[in-house]
Motif scaffolding. Sequence first.
Motif, PDB file in Angstrom:
ATOM      1  N   ALA A 102       0.821  -1.208   0.000  1.00 36.72           N
ATOM      2  CA  ALA A 102       0.000   0.000   0.000  1.00 36.72           C
ATOM      3  C   ALA A 102       0.853   1.255   0.000  1.00 36.72           C
ATOM      4  CB  ALA A 102      -0.927   0.005   1.216  1.00 36.72           C
ATOM      5  N   GLY A 103       2.119   1.112   0.283  1.00 37.45           N
ATOM      6  CA  GLY A 103       3.057   2.225   0.282  1.00 37.45           C
ATOM      7  C   GLY A 103       4.466   1.667   0.331  1.00 37.45           C
ATOM      8  N   THR A 104       5.426   2.567   0.444  1.00 34.18           N
ATOM      9  CA  THR A 104       6.826   2.143   0.580  1.00 34.18           C
ATOM     10  C   THR A 104       7.173   2.209   2.051  1.00 34.18           C
ATOM     11  OG1 THR A 104       7.372   2.987  -1.617  1.00 34.18           O
ATOM     12  CG2 THR A 104       9.196   2.596  -0.091  1.00 34.18           C
ATOM     13  N   PHE A 105       7.462   1.041   2.631  1.00 34.51           N
ATOM     14  CA  PHE A 105       7.627   0.934   4.077  1.00 34.51           C
ATOM     15  C   PHE A 105       9.034   0.438   4.428  1.00 34.51           C
ATOM     16  CE2 PHE A 105       3.026  -0.260   3.413  1.00 34.51           C
ATOM     17  CZ  PHE A 105       2.542   1.022   3.655  1.00 34.51           C
ATOM     18  N   GLY A 125       4.042  -7.942  -2.940  1.00 35.35           N
ATOM     19  CA  GLY A 125       3.397  -6.849  -3.646  1.00 35.35           C
ATOM     20  C   GLY A 125       3.539  -6.957  -5.161  1.00 35.35           C
ATOM     21  N   ASN A 126       2.830  -6.075  -5.843  1.00 39.15           N
ATOM     22  CA  ASN A 126       2.891  -6.050  -7.309  1.00 39.15           C
ATOM     23  C   ASN A 126       2.663  -4.633  -7.813  1.00 39.15           C
ATOM     24  OD1 ASN A 126       3.242  -7.167  -9.853  1.00 39.15           O
ATOM     25  ND2 ASN A 126       1.048  -7.600 -10.105  1.00 39.15           N
ATOM     26  N   LYS A 127       3.259  -3.665  -7.104  1.00 36.91           N
ATOM     27  CA  LYS A 127       3.066  -2.274  -7.483  1.00 36.91           C
ATOM     28  C   LYS A 127       4.397  -1.553  -7.687  1.00 36.91           C
ATOM     29  CE  LYS A 127      -1.447  -1.800  -5.240  1.00 36.91           C
ATOM     30  NZ  LYS A 127      -2.271  -1.039  -4.256  1.00 36.91           N
ATOM     31  N   LYS A 128       5.416  -2.306  -8.074  1.00 35.97           N
ATOM     32  CA  LYS A 128       6.736  -1.768  -8.368  1.00 35.97           C
ATOM     33  C   LYS A 128       7.285  -0.943  -7.206  1.00 35.97           C
ATOM     34  CE  LYS A 128       6.057  -1.720 -13.378  1.00 35.97           C
ATOM     35  NZ  LYS A 128       6.155  -0.945 -14.628  1.00 35.97           N
ATOM     36  N   GLY A 143      11.776 -20.932   9.561  1.00 36.95           N
ATOM     37  CA  GLY A 143      10.554 -20.919   8.767  1.00 36.95           C
ATOM     38  C   GLY A 143      10.836 -20.443   7.357  1.00 36.95           C
ATOM     39  N   MET A 144      10.267 -19.251   7.035  1.00 31.04           N
ATOM     40  CA  MET A 144      10.462 -18.717   5.687  1.00 31.04           C
ATOM     41  C   MET A 144      10.612 -17.203   5.772  1.00 31.04           C
ATOM     42  SD  MET A 144       7.874 -18.680   2.388  1.00 31.04           S
ATOM     43  CE  MET A 144       7.954 -20.446   2.137  1.00 31.04           C
ATOM     44  N   ILE A 145      11.640 -16.672   5.088  1.00 32.95           N
ATOM     45  CA  ILE A 145      11.766 -15.231   4.875  1.00 32.95           C
ATOM     46  C   ILE A 145      11.785 -15.025   3.374  1.00 32.95           C
ATOM     47  CG2 ILE A 145      13.215 -13.195   5.192  1.00 32.95           C
ATOM     48  CD1 ILE A 145      14.191 -14.336   7.799  1.00 32.95           C
ATOM     49  N   ASP A 146      10.697 -14.468   2.850  1.00 35.00           N
ATOM     50  CA  ASP A 146      10.514 -14.316   1.402  1.00 35.00           C
ATOM     51  C   ASP A 146      10.305 -12.831   1.126  1.00 35.00           C
ATOM     52  OD1 ASP A 146       9.839 -14.319  -1.242  1.00 35.00           O
ATOM     53  OD2 ASP A 146       8.187 -15.748  -1.065  1.00 35.00           O
ATOM     54  N   LEU A 147      11.325 -12.162   0.620  1.00 37.40           N
ATOM     55  CA  LEU A 147      11.273 -10.718   0.406  1.00 37.40           C
ATOM     56  C   LEU A 147      11.353 -10.368  -1.073  1.00 37.40           C
ATOM     57  CD1 LEU A 147      13.650  -9.589   3.318  1.00 37.40           C
ATOM     58  CD2 LEU A 147      11.166  -9.907   3.353  1.00 37.40           C
ATOM     59  N   TYR A 148      11.100 -11.328  -1.940  1.00 38.75           N
ATOM     60  CA  TYR A 148      11.177 -11.092  -3.382  1.00 38.75           C
ATOM     61  C   TYR A 148       9.866 -11.548  -4.020  1.00 38.75           C
ATOM     62  CZ  TYR A 148      12.917 -11.222  -8.191  1.00 38.75           C
ATOM     63  OH  TYR A 148      13.099 -11.010  -9.545  1.00 38.75           O
ATOM     64  N   SER A 149       9.175 -10.584  -4.628  1.00 40.16           N
ATOM     65  CA  SER A 149       7.939 -10.913  -5.340  1.00 40.16           C
ATOM     66  C   SER A 149       8.212 -11.047  -6.830  1.00 40.16           C
ATOM     67  CB  SER A 149       6.879  -9.842  -5.095  1.00 40.16           C
ATOM     68  OG  SER A 149       5.677 -10.170  -5.768  1.00 40.16           O
ATOM     69  N   ASP A 150       8.784 -10.010  -7.419  1.00 36.73           N
ATOM     70  CA  ASP A 150       9.298 -10.069  -8.789  1.00 36.73           C
ATOM     71  C   ASP A 150      10.407  -9.035  -8.887  1.00 36.73           C
ATOM     72  OD1 ASP A 150       8.106  -7.484  -9.470  1.00 36.73           O
ATOM     73  OD2 ASP A 150       6.201  -8.574  -9.571  1.00 36.73           O
TER      74      ASP A 150
END
Length: 895
Positions: A102-105, A125-128, A143-150
């Motif tokens: 929803a924003g850059t955090f 996210g998917n909003k560049k 567990g899982m740390i996933d910080l890459y969407s695309d």
Amino acid sequence: MYSKLHSGNLTKKILLLIAFIFNIHSALATTYYSTNSGGYWNSPSTWSTVAYGDSTNTGTYPRNGDIVLIGDGYNILLNISVTVSGITIGEGVSGVIEILDAGTFTLTVAGSLKVNNGGKLWYNGNKKRKQKLFVSGNIINDGMIDLYSDHDDVCNLTFNSSINDTVSGNGSFDLNDVILYKASSAYFLDVQTSSFESGIRNLILTYGTYIHNNSGSYVVNSLKPTTFQIDPAVILKVSQGSMALSPYNDEVRLQGSLIVNGGTVYIGSTPGKKGLRTEQVGAVVPYLEVSSGSLIVYGGITYLKPGGNNDPFSFKMTGGNILLNCGTSGTKVEPLLMTDLSGSVFNMSGGTITLQASSRGGNGTVDFSLCGKNGTVISTGGTVEFGNDQTAIGDDFTFEPFANVVQPNFKVTGDPSVSFTLSASQAGTADFKLLSLYIDVAKTFDIRSLTGGSGDSKSMSVTSTYDGVNALHNDGTFIERTGTVIMEGTTLQQISGANKFTFYNLTMNNPAGASLTKSIDVSNQLTMTNGKLITTSASILTCLSNCNSNLGSALSFVDGPMINVVASTSVTTKNFPLGKNTSYRPVVLTVQHSTAASVTYQASMLNSSARALNYSLPPTLLYVSGVRYFIINRDKIPNLSNATIKLYYGSDDDVTEYNNLRIARDNGFSAWTNIGGTGTANNTGSITSSSFTGFNSLFTLANSVGGTNPLPVELINFNALEENKKVAFRWSTASETNSDYYEIEKSTDLINYTLVSHIKAAGNSNIILNYESYDNYPSPKTNYYRLKEVDFNGEISYSDIRTVELSESKENIIKIFPNPANTTIHLNTSQENFDINTLHIYDMNGKIIEFNLIDFSNGVAQIQLNSHVSNTIYKVVLQTPHYVWQDTILVNTGN
């Protein structure tokens, strides 16, 4: 570069300020528990300050200094930028923090981030947008740390703090940029899990120390094939596993520090056109250290061009391995070059540097060059190997010689079927020093400079050994040209190998000495300056026909045999700088030959009595030396016209009347011949013989008839053995000079001695004399005996100590039966391990009786007497290593 550094300093100041604020706020820290799944971070209803699922809340949400706990089954949505002291996600089953688009955090964790099994921290996210995660403590991820969407929807991870951090756990990672931005290189990030590195798309090291401390194989930035750079404020340390840097690029730029202390580091791409390139930025000197593990550089290690040759470089190696120029194409620059500047340091005490191939840059490019003129070179161990099993035939190597520094151990090695050469660099005419040199099979070491005739006369000093023993080893070819090899270590050095070394000039300058396990030749000059050169008849030193040798000194001589070769009809003088142990006694031989056929003269000095040989004397000589003689063997070539020999003598030769001193040589038939000469002085001096033509083997000092030179003799032997509860002493002298008397002294504690017996000596004698005495009352304990010799002038000398332990009741140990006996008798001993040195049987007249020892086993000896024995009493005398036993037996043959 200035703006980058300036910006970095400002950022570090801000980080320190933030850390200060965190410390103030930590006293007011609150622990927040998730209580509303799907709730936003900044909604108080999402949190409880009491327990999971509890509605109690003070009307706030987690902020600076607070601790965040996400329970199983809760999904918390991060919709603001926030800083907390620590986060734990999940209790072992589930739990999620999702960063919204929803924003850059920016999520900042001032302490540790822990994701338990089943837990998850992610951005989908998917909003560049490019979100940010700052962690100032440890990451524990199960567990899982996933910080890459695309590619344009990511959350980049930055480690920033003034503390040391670790990354551990068995969870999975999917990361974009991972940035190390510590306050300085004094603070590290210790990566203990390989899944963290396998999830990184782009590793950026700016400040701090990054430690690859896991068993994984990390190909750095494999999806972004650019040049990898280790910045000035960065230390990259590999402790286990492996890291590949710039795997799709020719080079890695080293501005900071690279430390390999257990793992394996690969530098550059497999063609190997460049390698590790050093560059100084600011005041930081690029630094490379290898203590264990391996550094594999497909190219070389050298400065970054252009202009980089003005940058110093510091290198330290205490162990491990470095492999250079192993790429498929090979580098055209130097495989290893230390910029020769005052700030450069080469420090090697262990490990191995291997150059697989030489530079592809032509003759003008040196393969191995240290900072030998202006920098600091410290070589106390370690080996530089020129070549390995992959080196191609004719792939010749060069090194730059430096006169004033010691380079590491050099080894020319590789496939035994492949030949190549190591030589000094183009126009490299300087002298050089190595710890040691090893030449392997089919390999060549050439002292000449690469370009041809220049540098043929340089000197090579060898200052140590490669294995604690060997300093020079030759299984290949050593080309000496007109150079000088100097042995100048501080511990004993050995010259070894399957192939002979031929030296043009050889200088001994090692106070600890050197020894040979293979024969060597010297073609021009042998110089004995300091230390002994130890030889044997199988490993001998040969001075070839054009070689000259100095006479050496009491500090430096050949201990063992040596050869001088004569191949001339001119009068030729050859020096033999001989000695043995601590006795230095050189020999000068002058000969003239009727033909120029090559003749070898092999000489050695023996600290043994010539008098004890019992050779007959001519009428003109009274006796020969009792302390030493010389053996000089000559090829049996009938071309000797005449010769003279010069012998040197010292205080222990006991020359007191030099006018009556002579030289004797043997005639080949156990007789001495007087070849004349007159000594130069009493006590210490030399004597030169008259001319002679017959040449056998032995030469020694002699005293003429009417002379009084003592030419003393040492004691031949002194023995002490138990005989029938007594101790018998027997000793022999080959000759005596001014001997007054002998005394046997006894001790039971090696401190206090008492007189056992007093025996008058012969005074003066030149024949072998035998003495005997007894101790009739030895101690039942251990007895220590020594022989004391007293001269007429009161001088005293002692023999070595002899030890005798009395056996208990020999009568019970050895028995003879039957008694009377016929021609067969038996000896029986109760001892299981019983050795017989000698066994004799005597008749009443002292004549030895013949017998056969038929059997001796299990402590029983069966003896068959000669059938011609009489009916009478015989004495049986048996000697063991410890005592002498005797008894009588009556023989009755029945005749």
